[in-house]
Design a protein around this motif. Structure first.
Motif, PDB file in Angstrom:
ATOM      1  N   GLU A  74     -15.948   8.405   9.399  1.00 45.97           N
ATOM      2  CA  GLU A  74     -17.522   7.873   8.709  1.00 45.97           C
ATOM      3  C   GLU A  74     -16.316   8.634   6.639  1.00 45.97           C
ATOM      4  O   GLU A  74     -16.708   7.548   6.020  1.00 45.97           O
ATOM      5  CB  GLU A  74     -17.915   9.570   8.211  1.00 45.97           C
ATOM      6  N   LEU A  75     -15.014   9.239   7.207  1.00 45.24           N
ATOM      7  CA  LEU A  75     -13.632   9.183   5.989  1.00 45.24           C
ATOM      8  C   LEU A  75     -14.075   7.538   4.785  1.00 45.24           C
ATOM      9  O   LEU A  75     -13.537   7.789   4.387  1.00 45.24           O
ATOM     10  CB  LEU A  75     -12.983  10.333   5.965  1.00 45.24           C
ATOM     11  N   MET A  76     -13.088   7.410   6.308  1.00 51.39           N
ATOM     12  CA  MET A  76     -12.433   6.237   6.941  1.00 51.39           C
ATOM     13  C   MET A  76     -13.116   4.964   6.123  1.00 51.39           C
ATOM     14  O   MET A  76     -12.768   4.228   5.305  1.00 51.39           O
ATOM     15  CB  MET A  76     -11.474   5.831   7.469  1.00 51.39           C
ATOM     16  N   GLY A 109     -16.208   5.099   4.056  1.00 51.89           N
ATOM     17  CA  GLY A 109     -16.363   5.560   2.615  1.00 51.89           C
ATOM     18  C   GLY A 109     -15.614   5.422   1.761  1.00 51.89           C
ATOM     19  O   GLY A 109     -16.340   4.437   0.757  1.00 51.89           O
ATOM     20  N   VAL A 110     -14.735   5.567   2.340  1.00 55.68           N
ATOM     21  CA  VAL A 110     -13.343   5.293   1.596  1.00 55.68           C
ATOM     22  C   VAL A 110     -13.683   3.931   0.940  1.00 55.68           C
ATOM     23  O   VAL A 110     -13.002   2.891   0.183  1.00 55.68           O
ATOM     24  CB  VAL A 110     -11.977   5.886   1.158  1.00 55.68           C
ATOM     25  N   HIS A 111     -13.499   3.257   2.278  1.00 58.17           N
ATOM     26  CA  HIS A 111     -13.667   1.247   1.783  1.00 58.17           C
ATOM     27  C   HIS A 111     -15.082   0.636   1.860  1.00 58.17           C
ATOM     28  O   HIS A 111     -15.447  -0.199   1.961  1.00 58.17           O
ATOM     29  CB  HIS A 111     -13.129   0.891   3.756  1.00 58.17           C
ATOM     30  N   GLY A 112     -15.943   2.427   1.340  1.00 54.70           N
ATOM     31  CA  GLY A 112     -17.115   1.414   0.308  1.00 54.70           C
ATOM     32  C   GLY A 112     -17.975   0.930   1.374  1.00 54.70           C
ATOM     33  O   GLY A 112     -18.836  -0.397   0.851  1.00 54.70           O
ATOM     34  N   PHE A 113     -17.838   1.058   3.004  1.00 53.09           N
ATOM     35  CA  PHE A 113     -19.084   0.753   3.768  1.00 53.09           C
ATOM     36  C   PHE A 113     -20.409   1.705   3.770  1.00 53.09           C
ATOM     37  O   PHE A 113     -20.683   2.462   2.539  1.00 53.09           O
ATOM     38  CB  PHE A 113     -18.660   0.532   5.010  1.00 53.09           C
TER      39      PHE A 113
END
Lengths: 242, 243
Positions: A98-100, A102-106
């Motif tokens: 989920e962190l990844m 989030g940082v990709h703006g999903f």
């Protein structure tokens, strides 16, 4: 079509030339390995291609985008699974994914879909709630690759993905990497000859930052006049030193 | 959104470590209770609750430096930062993502210290609220020091420098444990050239309602916080470039 094209890529650190005028190309969907002894320039090459460090001279084009002039576009195409496991140890496997996302703006919806998809694809169901820091080395590597795949990269860099794993964990990870072949262009660095031979479509052997040979595993063995890839590697690297 | 995701991750990493909670919250509380017990038996003006609590709240912030530096140095060591550098996160996202989660933690730590102090007899006034608000710039100073040390040291070095050296320096040179006038000389000059004693005296003045006495201490705190933050940003960007 070429996914990656290197044109005279060079990196100098004061007096040391880490990568020396490297030119080669990688086809789309290919699994391409960089092999070499310590200090050959493999990791520096990956760092330049993933925009973590600027080349001293030369350029490289990833799906036509320059690593020098179009860093943002290149970053949107790639993902890196670094040499270390590179996971957040205090977060669960799900939270790491989920962190990844989030940082990709999903969006929340896309995030849930992506986490479910990657969990199934990489067989992470049994450990999804476990903290990443408590997982075995093999599971951490698997999670590391899953995190790299979150952004649906067109090009994936795998830096020593099986370093320190036992035979079984390595074999499982090989299967996983094989399952990605054809869908993602992969650049793999490794010290394990049998790994490079088993997985790669083509292999580049480097020494002191220079490219010694770039071909299929069979052609490399043929050119060294041996049936064993490890012997071919030694022959080529030692031959370059003489 | 991206910054919130990253900041949320950092908050979870810090709060899920039981050692962080034990030291960050437990240790300052133990000190308040212990020194108040000493004060009850052998009265010392320095350890009266209205003098002691501001010092403890400032000392407690040295753990924010430790938390901040530890998480950054570990992320560097595990290559998680390297992975995130290839993501769309910007340098501003990284710096704010590491800094912002610690501000509410610092404020919560300060509030808990004041609640315990009130239980031990501190008079409840609006000045307690002001003291909590003014802890924010002091916390920025300590968090920035963490960002700075985390950018240049590995996690073992962080344990030594921030966990041992900085906590002791901020304690000895803050005038919380002993009156700096008693030592005097070079020691006192060094203490007053650093921000720790100024932070404590500013907080003491606020709690006492002597707002005119906030100055010049507040300028020292704000000055050091600005310098520390600027240096931290530069060093963080430097290590980011070196990756």
């Amino acid at each position: 079509m070429d996914a990656i094209r290197l044109e005279g890529l060079t990196k100098k650190y004061k007096d040391v030339i880490a990568v020396d005028n490297l030119s080669l190309s990688v086809r789309q969907g290919e699994l391409f390995s960089l092999l070499g002894v310590n200090g050959a320039g493999k990791t520096t090459t990956i760092k330049m291609l993933s925009c973590l460090t600027q080349p001293t001279s030369g350029d490289a084009f990833l799906n036509g985008k320059s690593i020098c002039k179009d860093t943002a576009a290149v970053k949107s195409l790639i993902a890196v699974s670094p040499q270390e496991t590179a996971v957040a140890p205090g977060l669960s496997v799900r939270e790491n994914l989920e962190l990844m996302c989030g940082v990709h703006g999903f969006t929340k919806e896309k995030r849930n879909t992506k986490v479910t998809e990657l969990t199934e694809r990489l067989g992470l169901e049994t450990v999804i709630k476990k903290k990443a820091g408590k997982l075995s080395g093999g599971w951490q590597r698997r999670l590391s690759i899953a995190m790299a795949l979150v952004s649906q990269p067109e090009i994936l860099f795998l830096d020593e993905p099986t370093l320190g794993l036992d035979v079984l964990a390595r074999s499982e990870l090989w299967d996983m990497i094989r399952s990605l072949k054809g869908k993602v262009t992969m650049i793999l660095t490794t010290h394990y000859m049998e790994e490079a031979e088993a997985l790669s479509d083509r292999i580049a052997i480097m020494k002191d930052g220079k490219l010694l040979i770039c071909d299929t595993p069979d052609k490399i063995k043929e050119s060294a006049g041996t049936d064993l890839f490890e012997q071919a590697f030694i022959h080529i690297v030692k031959g370059a030193a003489e | 959104m991206r910054i919130l995701t990253f900041a949320g991750r950092n908050t979870k990493e810090i709060l899920r470590d039981p050692l962080n909670l034990a030291f960050g919250l437990g240790f300052p509380l133990v000190l308040i209770l212990l020194l108040s017990a000493i004060q009850a038996n052998v009265p010392v003006k320095l350890f009266e609750i209205q003098h002691l609590t501001p010092g403890i709240t400032v000392f407690g912030l040295s753990f924010m430096t430790l938390f901040s530096a530890t998480i950054i140095s570990k992320d560097r060591g595990s290559c998680l930062l390297q992975r995130l550098y290839t993501s769309p996160l910007t340098p501003v996202d990284f710096i704010l993502g590491y800094t912002l989660p610690l501000v509410p933690i610092a404020v919560a730590q300060c509030v808990i210290c004041y609640i315990v102090a009130i239980v031990l007899g501190l008079k409840v006034t609006v000045n307690v609220l002001y003291a909590v608000i003014f802890i924010i710039p002091v916390s920025i100073l300590f968090i920035a020091l963490g960002l700075l040390f985390g950018s240049i040291l590995n996690d073992k070095q962080v344990g030594g420098i921030c966990g041992a050296l900085l906590t002791n320096l901020s304690a000895w040179l803050s005038g919380t444990w002993f009156d700096l006038e008693l030592v005097g000389g070079v020691f006192k000059k060094i203490a007053y050239a650093l921000p720790f004693v100024h932070a404590v005296e500013m907080e003491r003045a606020i709690l006492a309602g002597n707002f005119a006495d906030i100055f010049p201490h507040m300028w020292w705190v704000l000055g050091y916080a600005t310098i520390a933050l600027a240096a931290a940003v530069l060093l963080f960007l430097r290590q980011m470039k070196r990756q």
